[in-house]
Scaffold this active site. Structure first.
Site, PDB file in Angstrom:
ATOM      1  N   GLY B  40      13.043 -12.370   3.436  1.00  0.00           N
ATOM      2  CA  GLY B  40      11.781 -12.019   3.245  1.00  0.00           C
ATOM      3  C   GLY B  40      11.885 -10.606   1.976  1.00  0.00           C
ATOM      4  O   GLY B  40      12.868 -10.490   1.695  1.00  0.00           O
ATOM      5  N   SER B 284      -9.704   1.651   2.742  1.00  0.00           N
ATOM      6  CA  SER B 284      -9.001   2.695   2.563  1.00  0.00           C
ATOM      7  C   SER B 284      -9.587   3.301   3.538  1.00  0.00           C
ATOM      8  O   SER B 284     -10.672   3.778   3.560  1.00  0.00           O
ATOM      9  CB  SER B 284      -8.710   3.007   1.358  1.00  0.00           C
ATOM     10  OG  SER B 284      -8.677   4.542   1.765  1.00  0.00           O
ATOM     11  N   ARG B 330      -5.234   7.844  13.045  1.00  0.00           N
ATOM     12  CA  ARG B 330      -6.123   6.701  13.119  1.00  0.00           C
ATOM     13  C   ARG B 330      -6.386   6.005  14.914  1.00  0.00           C
ATOM     14  O   ARG B 330      -7.118   5.747  15.505  1.00  0.00           O
ATOM     15  CB  ARG B 330      -4.683   6.101  12.966  1.00  0.00           C
ATOM     16  CG  ARG B 330      -4.968   5.927  11.098  1.00  0.00           C
ATOM     17  CD  ARG B 330      -3.623   5.246  10.700  1.00  0.00           C
ATOM     18  NE  ARG B 330      -3.732   5.177   9.075  1.00  0.00           N
ATOM     19  CZ  ARG B 330      -2.602   4.548   8.899  1.00  0.00           C
ATOM     20  NH1 ARG B 330      -1.935   3.956   8.705  1.00  0.00           N
ATOM     21  NH2 ARG B 330      -3.372   4.121   7.010  1.00  0.00           N
ATOM     22  N   ARG B 435       2.543   5.649  12.955  1.00  0.00           N
ATOM     23  CA  ARG B 435       3.468   5.577  11.629  1.00  0.00           C
ATOM     24  C   ARG B 435       1.719   7.050  11.029  1.00  0.00           C
ATOM     25  O   ARG B 435       0.367   6.405  10.881  1.00  0.00           O
ATOM     26  CB  ARG B 435       3.362   4.325  10.977  1.00  0.00           C
ATOM     27  CG  ARG B 435       4.021   4.399   9.545  1.00  0.00           C
ATOM     28  CD  ARG B 435       4.454   2.923   8.854  1.00  0.00           C
ATOM     29  NE  ARG B 435       2.718   2.078   9.006  1.00  0.00           N
ATOM     30  CZ  ARG B 435       2.064   2.479   7.583  1.00  0.00           C
ATOM     31  NH1 ARG B 435       1.689   3.298   6.951  1.00  0.00           N
ATOM     32  NH2 ARG B 435       0.825   1.264   8.255  1.00  0.00           N
ATOM     33  N   LEU B 441       5.112   1.525   3.101  1.00  0.00           N
ATOM     34  CA  LEU B 441       5.712   1.846   1.646  1.00  0.00           C
ATOM     35  C   LEU B 441       7.534   2.198   1.317  1.00  0.00           C
ATOM     36  O   LEU B 441       8.179   1.976   0.620  1.00  0.00           O
ATOM     37  CB  LEU B 441       4.552   2.140   0.518  1.00  0.00           C
ATOM     38  CG  LEU B 441       3.297   1.113   0.273  1.00  0.00           C
ATOM     39  CD1 LEU B 441       2.787   1.939  -0.566  1.00  0.00           C
ATOM     40  CD2 LEU B 441       3.613   0.012   0.710  1.00  0.00           C
TER      41      LEU B 441
END
Lengths: 247, 637, 243
Positions: B40, B284, B330, B435, B441
């Site tokens: 990866g 976004s 979310r 998360r 990132l």
């Protein structure tokens, strides 16, 4: 809508390859171009035929994997759009669509519409970086960088390495790709230190890979899905000349 | 099985420093004698490969794409968090740590999460030195924004392409090492088996995706950086190629799979338009700052949105969560959207969508301000849907986006198989049950640049160098297993494509193991999945042969693994009888419909051990201990 | 085959090579030689336009040049070298560019590349052939040797009459006008290209640069072609019995 597709089929790198005709029936205008090909492929598979091989991955226009020339234009007729983001509403019932791989000596066909773009990686390996190791770097705000410089660097850095510039150039030149990296880094103070060596090495590798020369057609800029302008090629030319005088 | 998380003793803030000192080192002269395999090339794999090569190790890197630059980290838009406190708004390592662990609904390890926050600053320094063109203020200093409801501005960004720029930074560092010969790069190569020799991970079996050749590669340590398994839902924001195969094959060799039911669903994606849909595109979340979410009050209302009068609209987030409104987290936002669609009030041709309406914001601020803020997103939306969001409300729907679960690792990012390290989204370690935005990132780069390069040395120094030859019986076993599976897939010659099985699996998972789960549904899924798997192995049709570039074969292999993996997800969701973070069990909710956590019984990591295809995996528990934070209940009312 | 995709390491990074052999280096030579040729042409055109000032002026100008024979020969040799480099690199680059795409597209298309940019090799080669003819025609007076005997009343070589006699032939005039169209078409791409190759370009000024390029190219066409046209239209005529 119903479409006639003329698709390049080539079993492997050794095969000569040929165009083949397919009918795509009941294509929804909401489909992306790749989804249209998915549907064609599903039918080919169920008919016991070999599906059309094409590169694709993120399908949101950023990974740079998808690569096909549609009616002679890399990524198709929509400006600033990768083929994965091209939707069928831009086509009409009865259209004849030619689908071919990127054509360049430096991008040999691997299969059908898939080409080998490792030449780009080798150009990057030759110098497309700033030589810093992990760790020991100064605080990120140590060197202020003007917003303008950062924005220009970002404009160039937006390149997704898809190779459409090469595919569109009548000379199969990679100048837009190489200049995007050269300009990205040279517009930042961190990148200036190795500027001369970087441009020399990257251009040398580019030449070695068998890309053509730039004759300022500006065709690359017209098809670039990230609309990277040819002014960066001018900047690379400038940097290259500077590098020559520096030695 | 004894699970040792190897969390160092001592005060939280000193654990990592102390641990780094306690780790054994490989002497500089000896590093070149070691060989490391990394699978990866996303943020985690790319950064780890570059860093380990810089240190002097011999590194071999594998990826399925044609270039390491294409890994799906590239698609991350929003940004990367770091506790720099450049904005002087009260951020600190501690606050980032706390936000992360709270955001994860207290289902991650304190020590891992704290370390993540601790090294976050170094990442920004590193990336700037590499030439990542982060956004700047007019004075030349780095710009920040607040992201995902955080109360401080700690998110660094490069337009809407932060993931791309960070990945290209790691890719350039990796390219430099490839050019030097310190890294050997194998693009278009898919890992099919993990090879374990004498209890240690010592190699992998790989298929060359151009020639079909199956080869073995041995090394002193193996690092998996193979991303998440969001594509188990078929439609997701992941790239088409993202798959669980590498992680799943490691699981079949004995690595534990932790918290597979923690899957994050992102609320603002472009809805699907038809059955041919191949993936979903994320927009976004910042859109929710100015857009208002609504559906018609009436079921099956097919009027165009502009003809539905104000009093016949249901701004359900504003109604249910008056203080957070459209900015509700979310999971809440996603779940509410599904609820109204399940009630038959969804919009668009498929009825699977809700409006995100900017007309009020345009009235209030003017079209120019909106264009300035969201111009590129509006353009993207228009490109995909053909509708102009300045005139017609956007339609959005949730989609699978990120998977918090992954292979179990200890504090050293080493799995329970010695010598097998797992980094980035592929492991389970830092995000708990949910998360935070702009943290993926951060974790990928933290693992690759600043954690693994230390901890892997500790293993290597103890284990010594000199991997077994690839003629070892275990490699031969791995190769023949891979070959047999390919042969079998090619020989079935049934009537359905692998893709159609994948879609069906996706529907099952979305329906029963998606945003909201319940016992009956999960049990049903556990009946449907084996039946589908059975049919797959009877009726799948794969074109061509192995000895060529064969995309239909690649896909079939991946779908076969998803068809087994999906079951562990359901087992995990079924046994976790609480709601936490992204895992919402309908049986466990407050009267207001809020997630009801059960810290007494479920403050542990679920670690699943393979027991054979179709057999219930064995659950091992790693208890989570909280010494520094109080387990609070979130409220967004 | 198996090794085509596995990028074997270490990568054979190409050694930075001589400026003359790199792609950009060659382009720079093209640009500089092209610009010198352009500069020379501007001078040539201004000289030629003196035909509109009458026989005396033009012949006097021709005589002055004749007296500067040594300088003229140096200029001629330099221009010969310049043009050789320009043509040689032009052809070699074109060959390499063709070789860079061994398999053509079945369906070709062009989005924004101008026809001028795509026909540089042809307008260039056309011009080259024209220059050879032009030199044989007026400079070395090979094709029409009778021109050598033209003298004006002051005994100077009567360049003025020579030009008019030449252009009174329709065929010759058409050849010249077509050649000047080639030149102008060539220049319409060349001028902006020159700046781009030497590294002077900004997106904001690009349209302006292009416009200036087109204007200059058009002026060159009008300037050069005005002479045969004027002769054909009888605006410029032979001096009354002046030979």
């Amino acid at each position: 809508m119903n479409l006639t597709l003329y698709v390049w089929r080539q079993k492997n790198a050794q095969d000569k390859g040929h165009m083949e005709t397919y009918e795509a029936r009941d294509v929804s205008p909401h489909m992306s171009f790749l989804e249209m090909l998915d549907v064609v492929n599903e039918q080919l598979l169920l008919d016991g035929k070999e599906p059309i091989a094409f590169d694709h991955d993120c399908r949101e226009g950023i990974c740079g994997m998808c690569s096909m020339t549609i009616n002679g234009i890399p990524h198709g007729p929509e400006k600033g759009t990768t083929v994965c983001q091209l939707h069928m509403r831009h086509f009409h019932d009865g259209d004849k669509i030619y689908i071919e791989p990127w054509r360049a000596r430096a991008f040999p066909v691997v299969k059908d519409l898939i080409v080998d773009r490792t030449a780009f990686d080798r150009i990057m390996q030759a110098g497309g970086f700033i030589s810093v190791n992990t760790g020991g770097t100064p605080d990120a705000n140590t060197i202020p960088i003007s917003k303008k410089a950062a924005d220009t660097a970002m404009d160039a850095a937006a390149c997704i390495g898809c190779g459409a510039c090469v595919a569109a150039c009548k000379n199969a030149s990679a100048m837009l790709f190489v200049s995007a990296k050269v300009s990205h880094l040279v517009n930042l103070p961190q990148g200036k230190i190795e500027a001369a060596e970087r441009v020399r090495k990257m251009v040398a590798q580019m030449d070695k890979e068998g890309f053509g020369n730039c004759t300022n057609y500006d065709e690359c800029e017209a098809v670039c899905p990230k609309e990277i302008p040819v002014k960066f090629i001018a900047q690379m030319n400038r940097e290259f000349l500077k590098a020559k005088f520096k030695k | 099985m004894k699970l040792d998380s190897k969390i160092p003793s001592g005060p939280l803030a000193e654990k990592w420093t102390k641990h780094k000192f306690d780790l054994k080192l490989v002497s500089p002269a000896n590093k070149r004698k070691y060989k490391i395999i990394i699978v990866g090339t996303g943020l985690a794999g790319g950064s780890a490969a570059a860093t380990l090569a810089e240190l002097g190790y011999n590194v071999s890197v594998f990826c399925y794409q044609d270039s390491p630059r294409r890994a799906h980290s590239i698609a991350a838009q929003g940004g990367i968090n770091a506790a720099k406190n450049y904005q002087n708004d009260g951020d600190s390592v501690w606050r980032l740590f706390y936000d992360t662990i709270k955001g994860g609904d207290f289902r991650s390890r304190e020590a891992n999460t704290y370390r993540l926050a601790e090294v976050s600053s170094n990442i920004i320094d590193q990336c700037v030195a590499q030439g990542v063109p982060f956004a700047r203020e007019y004075g030349g200093l780095l710009a920040n924004r607040s992201f995902g409801g955080a109360q401080v501005s700690r998110t660094f960004y490069a337009r809407g392409q932060t993931g791309q720029q960070l990945l290209l930074g790691a890719y350039s560092a990796l390219s430099r090492q490839i050019g030097k010969g310190q890294v050997k790069m194998f693009p278009r190569s898919e890992m099919l088996e993990l090879v374990v020799v004498d209890g240690h991970a010592k190699g992998i079996v790989v298929r060359n995706m151009i020639t079909g050749e199956i080869t073995s590669h041995s090394a002193d340590a193996i690092v998996l950086a193979t991303g998440g398994y969001g594509n188990v839902f078929y439609l997701s924001t992941n790239a088409k190629g993202c798959n669980v195969t590498a992680a799943y094959r490691a699981y079949k060799q004995g690595a534990l799979f932790a918290n597979p039911c923690y899957t994050q669903i992102h609320p603002t994606c472009i809805p699907k338009s038809g059955d041919y849909q191949s993936k979903l595109t994320l927009m976004s979340e910042s859109l929710r700052n100015d857009g208002r979410i609504w559906v018609p009050k009436k079921k099956g209302d097919t009027r165009p949105p502009n003809e539905i009068p104000e009093d016949e609209r249901d701004y359900y987030l504003e109604r249910k969560y008056p203080s957070f409104g459209n900015l509700a987290p979310r999971d809440i936002s996603s779940r509410s959207a599904k609820e109204v669609c399940d009630e038959g009030r969804g919009v668009g041709e498929t009825g699977q969508g809700v409006y995100l309406d900017f007309s009020d914001a345009i009235k209030r601020l003017g079209e120019d301000v909106i264009r300035d803020r969201y111009g590129n997103l509006f353009q993207m939306y228009e490109r995909i849907t053909g509708e102009d969001p300045y005139k017609v409300p956007m339609r959005i729907y949730p989609a699978s986006h990120y998977t918090m679960g992954g292979l179990w690792v200890d504090y050293n990012l080493e799995s329970n198989i010695p010598g097998l390290f797992v980094i980035g989204e592929a492991n389970f370690s830092d995000h708990g049950a949910n998360r935070l935005g702009a943290s993926a990132l951060m974790q990928g780069l933290a693992d690759g640049y600043f954690v693994l390069p230390y901890t892997i040395g500790n293993y290597l120094a103890r284990a010594g160098y000199g991997p077994p030859g690839t003629d070892h019986a275990e490699f031969k076993r791995g190769e023949s297993e891979a070959q047999n599976k390919i042969k079998k897939l090619l020989s079935i010659n049934g009537k359905r494509s692998a893709d159609s099985f994948h879609r069906e699996l996706g529907n099952i998972m979305w329906e029963y193991c998606g945003m909201a789960r319940n016992e009956a549904g999960l049990k049903k899924a556990l009946e449907l999945i084996p039946a589908l798997r059975e049919e797959f192995w009877q009726n799948v049709k794969v074109a061509g042969e192995n000895e060529e570039l064969n995309q239909s074969l690649e896909l079939a292999g991946r779908v076969a693994d998803f068809l087994e993996f999906a079951e562990i997800m359901c087992w995990d969701a079924l046994t976790r009888e609480e709601s936490c973070g992204a895992h919402f069990r309908e049986e466990y909710q407050t009267e207001e419909g809020e997630a009801l956590r059960n810290d007494k019984k479920y403050a542990y990591v679920s670690c699943w051990e393979y027991k054979g295809v179709g057999a219930k995996p064995e659950l091992h528990k790693e208890p989570l201990e909280f010494e520094n934070v109080e387990l609070a209940t979130r409220s967004y009312k | 085959m198996s090794s085509t995709q596995v990028s074997s390491t270490p990568v054979q990074v190409a050694a930075p090579s001589n400026t003359l052999t790199t792609s950009i280096g060659r382009k720079v030579f093209m640009a500089i030689t092209g610009f010198l040729l352009f500069g020379w042409l501007v001078g040539h055109m201004i000289g030629n336009l003196q035909i509109f000032l009458g026989q005396d002026k033009l012949n006097a100008y021709a005589l002055t040049l004749k007296h500067l024979a040594s300088v003229i020969w140096i200029v001629r040799i330099v221009m010969l070298a310049v043009i050789s480099i320009h043509v040689f690199y032009g052809i070699t680059l074109w060959l390499r560019n063709r070789a860079s795409r061994p398999v053509k597209y079945v369906k070709e298309a062009t989005v924004q590349a101008t026809l001028a940019s795509r026909t540089m090799i042809w307008t260039g080669l056309g011009l080259f052939l024209f220059i050879v003819y032009h030199l044989l025609h007026y400079t070395f007076i090979v094709t029409n040797p009778q021109y050598a005997d033209l003298h004006d009343s002051l005994g100077r070589h009567d360049v003025y009459s020579m030009v008019i006699l030449g252009f009174q032939n329709y065929l010759i005039s058409i050849v010249y006008i077509v050649a000047m169209f080639c030149l102008s078409y060539h220049l319409s791409h060349a001028l902006a290209s020159f700046l781009q190759t030497l590294g002077w370009n900004k997106t904001e000024v690009q349209p302006l640069i292009k416009k200036i390029g087109y204007t200059v190219a058009t002026l060159m066409f009008l300037g050069f072609s005005s002479i045969p046209i004027a002769v054909l239209l009888g605006i410029v005529t032979l001096p009354g019995g002046g030979h």
